[in-house]
Write a protein that holds these residues in place. Structure first.
Motif, PDB file in Angstrom:
ATOM      1  N   LEU A   1     -36.769 -53.807 117.503  1.00 33.08           N
ATOM      2  CA  LEU A   1     -35.409 -53.681 118.035  1.00 33.08           C
ATOM      3  C   LEU A   1     -34.374 -53.580 116.922  1.00 33.08           C
ATOM      4  O   LEU A   1     -33.357 -52.904 117.060  1.00 33.08           O
ATOM      5  CB  LEU A   1     -35.076 -54.888 118.920  1.00 33.08           C
TER       6      LEU A   1
ATOM      7  N   GLN B   1     -33.365 -50.278 115.675  1.00 35.69           N
ATOM      8  CA  GLN B   1     -32.502 -49.436 116.521  1.00 35.69           C
ATOM      9  C   GLN B   1     -31.039 -49.773 116.360  1.00 35.69           C
ATOM     10  O   GLN B   1     -30.209 -49.337 117.160  1.00 35.69           O
ATOM     11  CB  GLN B   1     -32.922 -49.587 117.979  1.00 35.69           C
TER      12      GLN B   1
ATOM     13  N   GLY C   1     -29.688 -52.222 119.783  1.00 40.50           N
ATOM     14  CA  GLY C   1     -31.016 -52.709 120.147  1.00 40.50           C
ATOM     15  C   GLY C   1     -31.124 -54.212 119.964  1.00 40.50           C
ATOM     16  O   GLY C   1     -31.679 -54.926 120.794  1.00 40.50           O
ATOM     17  N   TRP C   2     -30.599 -54.702 118.880  1.00 41.83           N
ATOM     18  CA  TRP C   2     -30.846 -56.079 118.467  1.00 41.83           C
ATOM     19  C   TRP C   2     -29.917 -57.089 119.143  1.00 41.83           C
ATOM     20  O   TRP C   2     -30.381 -58.124 119.635  1.00 41.83           O
ATOM     21  CB  TRP C   2     -30.709 -56.175 116.945  1.00 41.83           C
TER      22      TRP C   2
ATOM     23  N   PHE D   1     -30.668 -58.681 122.421  1.00 41.71           N
ATOM     24  CA  PHE D   1     -31.835 -59.551 122.350  1.00 41.71           C
ATOM     25  C   PHE D   1     -31.454 -60.945 121.862  1.00 41.71           C
ATOM     26  O   PHE D   1     -31.936 -61.951 122.382  1.00 41.71           O
ATOM     27  CB  PHE D   1     -32.908 -58.943 121.440  1.00 41.71           C
TER      28      PHE D   1
END
Ligand code: SF4
Lengths: 130, 125, 248
Positions: free
Chosen positions: A52, A55, A59-60, A63
């Protein structure tokens, strides 16, 4: 089922779980193996999750919103416990294999596990309170 | 006596193991205890990785943890009393899986650095 | 005075289902488990297979598992198992011949591989103090290094039965065999011989297969300390490796 019948040779691996003796050394051996398998599974999960990061923030960052919840922190506690048990017990195995503490492996194991418990307690405190 | 090779598995398992006690310690402290909120967001990760020494430590961690894990899995499988052919399969298997894991780790580091256009991305060019 | 005990013995024969048979026997107070087994054989079932010779822990023939733990029944007092049944099973990690008798051939093959000839050297000391020598023996020439007392080994196979590594990996050299190698290594200064012995131990299924559970040392009835010997061998080989490594 008696695992020691010769015709059951193919199921030999089941004998790993024949922990008749719960003496200290055996306990250390079991703990080391269980944590070993757990940590390898974790390693690959971890590497997969880190995908992730590649990206970028989109992306991160969603999370880590999940990762900062107490439920997720609980998983971190299990991880920390696994690392401490495996690492410190492994230290005992390495030390005795290089000739140190051979005659005192039992007290060594107990001392290392007490140390692990202390570090774990401190770690948990920092995680939830810090 | 049979013509057999000596075995280095245990030796490297211990050496990487002892290294890992240090590196895992660092890794856990850096990522979970020092980091604010218990885990870094993307910008913080990039800032953290802008230090080449950190990158080298993380890569050393990646390599030793992979070697340690692969030797460990090999050892667990060898406990089964495999035939020589299967032992060879396992040995090559962990070499391949370990190699792929390290490659993935390197690629990941590069990809992260490139994403964040971190100054240290040049390390991988 | 006498004791009433119930023995629960694992019976096996080739091509037959295994089963537990129970025997109620009466033995004297001071009896050991082996005496009780003999009673069962004498008065209840002449078909019971078991093995023994010396009755005093010097032959290692009778080893079995009593309530799950490896023991020499010839020196295990019945009184220690007060009340309830005494469960008796053959050693693990060996092929079963029948009932309590296992095939120890693989074990002796490994013992032999170390070229160790089992004769005890003259005792030169007792509990750390030098003892009087008989005439003609030069005290100076007596070995000064306290040997790990491998000579105590009665080759009962208990350590192999207790070892968790042995249970899955039949190729493992085994605690007693490795202890024999260590003992032989202590005895010789011949470089070739040492090299050969270390080479024998330095194997994937030799000294490195051990997972440091220390069960062999715990179970050994004769204070041979096989696990300690394994660690000593590792130390020796690792020390050589370090030397080799840094000389490069
Ligand atoms: S080392 Fe101990 S347990 Fe192993 S065979 Fe010898 S006497 Fe029996």
């Amino acid at each position: 089922m008696n695992l020691y019948r010769p015709e059951l040779k193919r199921f030999r691996f089941l004998r790993w779980f024949d922990f008749r003796s719960w003496r200290l050394g055996m306990l250390a051996y079991i703990l080391n193996r269980v944590t070993a398998i757990g940590l390898v599974v974790y390693l690959y999960l971890h590497l997969a999750v880190l995908f992730l990061l590649a990206q970028g923030p989109s992306g991160w960052d969603p999370f880590i919103q999940i990762a900062r919840t107490p439920w997720f922190l609980m998983l971190d506690v299990i991880l920390l416990a696994g690392l401490l048990i495996h690492g410190l017990n492994g230290l005992r195995v390495a030390l005795t294999g290089f000739g140190y503490g051979v005659r005192s492996q039992k007290p060594l194991f107990i001392a290392l596990m007490i140390f692990a418990a202390i570090v774990l307690a401190v770690g948990v405190f920092k995680m939830f309170m810090g | 006596m049979k013509n057999k090779k000596s075995s280095w598995g245990w030796f490297w398992q211990s050496v990487t193991g002892i290294l890992l006690i240090l590196l895992v310690g660092l890794h856990m402290i850096a990522h979970h205890f020092v980091a604010e909120g218990g885990i870094r967001d993307f910008q913080q990760v990039i800032a953290y990785l802008s230090n080449p020494i950190i990158i080298l430590t993380e890569l050393a961690f990646l390599i030793s943890v992979t070697v340690h894990a692969m030797l460990g899995m090999r050892s667990i499988l060898f406990d089964l009393g495999l035939s020589p052919q299967w032992e060879r399969v396992v040995t090559y298997g962990v070499v391949v899986i370990g190699g792929l894991t390290v490659l993935y780790g390197f690629w990941l580091t590069y990809a992260i650095l490139a994403q964040g256009s971190a100054p240290t991305a040049f390390l991988f060019r | 005075m006498s004791l009433q005990v119930t023995l629960k013995i694992l019976r096996s024969r080739p091509h037959q289902e295994q089963r537990y048979d129970t025997f109620d026997v009466t033995v004297p107070d001071a009896a050991n488990v082996l005496d009780a087994i003999e009673q069962a054989w004498a008065h209840h079932d002449r078909d019971l297979m078991f093995r023994h010779a010396c009755h005093h822990a010097s032959c290692g023939t009778c080893a079995v598992r009593i309530n799950g733990r490896e023991k020499l029944p010839c020196i295990a007092p019945v009184k220690d198992y007060d009340g309830g049944e005494i469960k008796i099973e053959p050693l693990r990690n060996f092929p079963i011949v029948g009932d309590l008798v296992v095939d120890v051939a693989p074990f002796f093959q490994n013992q032999e591989a170390s070229d160790f000839i089992i004769t005890r050297p003259t005792e030169n000391e007792l509990d750390g103090k030098a003892i009087a020598h008989t005439q003609g023996l030069d005290p100076e020439s007596a070995p000064t290094v306290p040997f790990n007392r491998f000579e105590n080994c009665v080759e009962c196979g208990i350590c192999l039965s207790a070892c968790p590594t042995m249970s899955a990996d039949y190729k493992f050299f085994g605690p007693a065999g490795l202890a024999a190698i260590k003992r032989q290594l202590d005895k010789t200064t011949d470089a070739n011989e040492r090299e050969k012995l270390l080479h024998l131990a330095d194997d994937e299924h030799g000294v490195w297969r051990c997972h440091s559970a220390w069960e062999c040392t715990e179970a050994c009835p004769q204070s041979v300390f096989p696990a300690e010997s394994i660690m000593a061998l590792r130390k020796e080989i690792n020390a050589q490796r370090f030397k080799k490594f840094f000389r490069l």
